[in-house]
Design a protein around this motif. Structure first.
Motif, PDB file in Angstrom:
ATOM      1  N   GLY A  31     -24.208  20.598  31.382  1.00 54.75           N
ATOM      2  CA  GLY A  31     -25.547  21.162  31.454  1.00 54.75           C
ATOM      3  C   GLY A  31     -26.466  20.421  30.495  1.00 54.75           C
ATOM      4  N   LYS A  32     -27.719  20.305  30.872  1.00 51.07           N
ATOM      5  CA  LYS A  32     -28.697  19.648  30.005  1.00 51.07           C
ATOM      6  C   LYS A  32     -29.357  20.720  29.135  1.00 51.07           C
ATOM      7  N   PRO A  33     -29.170  20.644  27.791  1.00 50.53           N
ATOM      8  CA  PRO A  33     -29.790  21.645  26.914  1.00 50.53           C
ATOM      9  C   PRO A  33     -31.324  21.551  26.981  1.00 50.53           C
ATOM     10  N   VAL A  34     -31.951  22.699  27.156  1.00 47.47           N
ATOM     11  CA  VAL A  34     -33.411  22.747  27.213  1.00 47.47           C
ATOM     12  C   VAL A  34     -33.923  23.919  26.387  1.00 47.47           C
ATOM     13  N   HIS A  35     -35.109  23.746  25.841  1.00 47.50           N
ATOM     14  CA  HIS A  35     -35.825  24.814  25.149  1.00 47.50           C
ATOM     15  C   HIS A  35     -37.034  25.146  26.012  1.00 47.50           C
ATOM     16  N   ILE A  36     -37.194  26.421  26.345  1.00 47.44           N
ATOM     17  CA  ILE A  36     -38.300  26.848  27.185  1.00 47.44           C
ATOM     18  C   ILE A  36     -39.111  27.872  26.393  1.00 47.44           C
ATOM     19  N   PRO A  37     -40.407  27.628  26.219  1.00 47.70           N
ATOM     20  CA  PRO A  37     -41.221  28.558  25.425  1.00 47.70           C
ATOM     21  C   PRO A  37     -41.461  29.888  26.129  1.00 47.70           C
ATOM     22  N   SER A  38     -41.775  30.882  25.350  1.00 44.60           N
ATOM     23  CA  SER A  38     -42.121  32.204  25.856  1.00 44.60           C
ATOM     24  C   SER A  38     -43.305  32.110  26.821  1.00 44.60           C
ATOM     25  N   GLY A  39     -43.257  32.897  27.892  1.00 46.53           N
ATOM     26  CA  GLY A  39     -44.357  32.928  28.853  1.00 46.53           C
ATOM     27  C   GLY A  39     -44.309  31.836  29.906  1.00 46.53           C
ATOM     28  N   TRP A  40     -43.237  31.081  29.958  1.00 50.25           N
ATOM     29  CA  TRP A  40     -43.114  29.952  30.884  1.00 50.25           C
ATOM     30  C   TRP A  40     -42.514  30.419  32.209  1.00 50.25           C
ATOM     31  N   SER A  41     -43.070  29.976  33.327  1.00 52.80           N
ATOM     32  CA  SER A  41     -42.519  30.284  34.653  1.00 52.80           C
ATOM     33  C   SER A  41     -41.473  29.239  35.005  1.00 52.80           C
ATOM     34  N   LEU A  42     -40.239  29.695  35.181  1.00 53.08           N
ATOM     35  CA  LEU A  42     -39.136  28.784  35.504  1.00 53.08           C
ATOM     36  C   LEU A  42     -38.944  28.595  36.999  1.00 53.08           C
ATOM     37  N   MET A  43     -39.159  29.663  37.758  1.00 55.82           N
ATOM     38  CA  MET A  43     -38.925  29.650  39.203  1.00 55.82           C
ATOM     39  C   MET A  43     -39.946  30.545  39.870  1.00 55.82           C
ATOM     40  N   TRP A  44     -40.224  30.228  41.128  1.00 54.87           N
ATOM     41  CA  TRP A  44     -41.225  30.967  41.872  1.00 54.87           C
ATOM     42  C   TRP A  44     -40.630  31.497  43.161  1.00 54.87           C
ATOM     43  N   GLU A  45     -40.889  32.760  43.416  1.00 53.35           N
ATOM     44  CA  GLU A  45     -40.431  33.407  44.637  1.00 53.35           C
ATOM     45  C   GLU A  45     -40.930  32.614  45.844  1.00 53.35           C
ATOM     46  N   GLY A  46     -40.021  32.337  46.779  1.00 49.27           N
ATOM     47  CA  GLY A  46     -40.364  31.614  47.993  1.00 49.27           C
ATOM     48  C   GLY A  46     -40.255  30.100  47.886  1.00 49.27           C
ATOM     49  N   ALA A  47     -40.003  29.589  46.687  1.00 55.07           N
ATOM     50  CA  ALA A  47     -39.883  28.134  46.493  1.00 55.07           C
ATOM     51  C   ALA A  47     -38.464  27.668  46.844  1.00 55.07           C
ATOM     52  N   ALA A  48     -38.345  26.367  47.065  1.00 54.43           N
ATOM     53  CA  ALA A  48     -37.037  25.769  47.343  1.00 54.43           C
ATOM     54  C   ALA A  48     -36.170  25.797  46.078  1.00 54.43           C
ATOM     55  N   ALA A  49     -34.872  25.886  46.276  1.00 59.21           N
ATOM     56  CA  ALA A  49     -33.924  25.955  45.152  1.00 59.21           C
ATOM     57  C   ALA A  49     -33.441  24.561  44.792  1.00 59.21           C
ATOM     58  N   ASP A  50     -33.774  24.123  43.581  1.00 56.78           N
ATOM     59  CA  ASP A  50     -33.355  22.793  43.147  1.00 56.78           C
ATOM     60  C   ASP A  50     -32.707  22.800  41.769  1.00 56.78           C
ATOM     61  N   LYS A  51     -32.669  23.986  41.112  1.00 59.98           N
ATOM     62  CA  LYS A  51     -32.128  24.035  39.756  1.00 59.98           C
ATOM     63  C   LYS A  51     -31.654  25.440  39.427  1.00 59.98           C
ATOM     64  N   ALA A  52     -30.793  25.493  38.405  1.00 59.95           N
ATOM     65  CA  ALA A  52     -30.319  26.763  37.869  1.00 59.95           C
ATOM     66  C   ALA A  52     -30.212  26.612  36.356  1.00 59.95           C
ATOM     67  N   TYR A  53     -30.238  27.725  35.662  1.00 62.92           N
ATOM     68  CA  TYR A  53     -30.137  27.720  34.205  1.00 62.92           C
ATOM     69  C   TYR A  53     -29.088  28.733  33.765  1.00 62.92           C
ATOM     70  N   LEU A  54     -28.320  28.366  32.760  1.00 64.92           N
ATOM     71  CA  LEU A  54     -27.396  29.272  32.099  1.00 64.92           C
ATOM     72  C   LEU A  54     -28.033  29.591  30.746  1.00 64.92           C
ATOM     73  N   ILE A  55     -28.430  30.842  30.549  1.00 66.42           N
ATOM     74  CA  ILE A  55     -29.129  31.230  29.329  1.00 66.42           C
ATOM     75  C   ILE A  55     -28.149  31.298  28.162  1.00 66.42           C
ATOM     76  N   VAL A  56     -28.478  30.605  27.099  1.00 68.14           N
ATOM     77  CA  VAL A  56     -27.679  30.624  25.878  1.00 68.14           C
ATOM     78  C   VAL A  56     -28.291  31.609  24.881  1.00 68.14           C
ATOM     79  N   ASP A  57     -29.614  31.619  24.779  1.00 64.48           N
ATOM     80  CA  ASP A  57     -30.301  32.510  23.846  1.00 64.48           C
ATOM     81  C   ASP A  57     -31.684  32.834  24.403  1.00 64.48           C
ATOM     82  N   GLY A  58     -32.136  34.064  24.211  1.00 68.19           N
ATOM     83  CA  GLY A  58     -33.460  34.468  24.670  1.00 68.19           C
ATOM     84  C   GLY A  58     -33.369  35.367  25.896  1.00 68.19           C
ATOM     85  N   GLN A  59     -34.545  35.764  26.415  1.00 65.79           N
ATOM     86  CA  GLN A  59     -34.605  36.660  27.568  1.00 65.79           C
ATOM     87  C   GLN A  59     -35.629  36.201  28.578  1.00 65.79           C
TER      88      GLN A  59
END
Length: 131
Positions: A31-59
């Motif tokens: 997995g590629k480690p990434v930091h995503i800031p609060s308030g960021w949209s990761l995925m959008w309903e109805g969009a094509a699926a091209d990625k997944a994330y395994l959450i290590v920390d945060g909500q």
């Protein structure tokens, strides 16, 4: 985020408890480690699926039709349902807090599922639970 940090946090998650330490290391290493800031949209309903994330920390907040349907955190996989089922995204995902995660593109996730059967089973179980 270090691999050791990810191992210690993910090693305590019940959904991944069927993975041996060696298997967990394989999953983390690919997995590629990434930091995503609060308030960021990761995925959008109805969009094509091209990625997944395994959450290590945060909500994150999972939203369907603009309404929150779940809050997910460490050890949760997001985005896998659309990849496993080969469908468009069924929900949007927005970070509630800063998030540390492991990013997997579609091919990388599929390879990990094949190479680490316990991880594949966990991903499929998660997808079925959310269907």
């Amino acid at each position: 985020m270090t691999d050791t940090n990810a191992e210690s946090k993910l090693g305590q998650v019940s959904r991944l408890d069927a993975l041996t330490d060696k298997d967990l290391k394989k999953v983390i290493a690919k997995g590629k480690p990434v930091h995503i800031p609060s308030g960021w949209s990761l995925m959008w309903e109805g969009a094509a699926a091209d990625k997944a994330y395994l959450i290590v920390d945060g909500q994150v907040s999972v939203r369907h039709g603009g309404e929150e349907i779940a809050v997910l955190g460490p050890g949760d996989l997001i985005g896998e349902m659309s990849i496993v089922n080969q469908k468009l995204r069924s929900a949007s995902v927005v970070t509630i807090t800063d998030v540390e995660a492991l990013h997997y593109d579609r091919d990388r996730l599929a390879r990990r599922m094949d190479e680490v059967p316990a991880f594949g089973a966990a991903v499929k179980a998660t997808s079925q639970d959310r269907a």
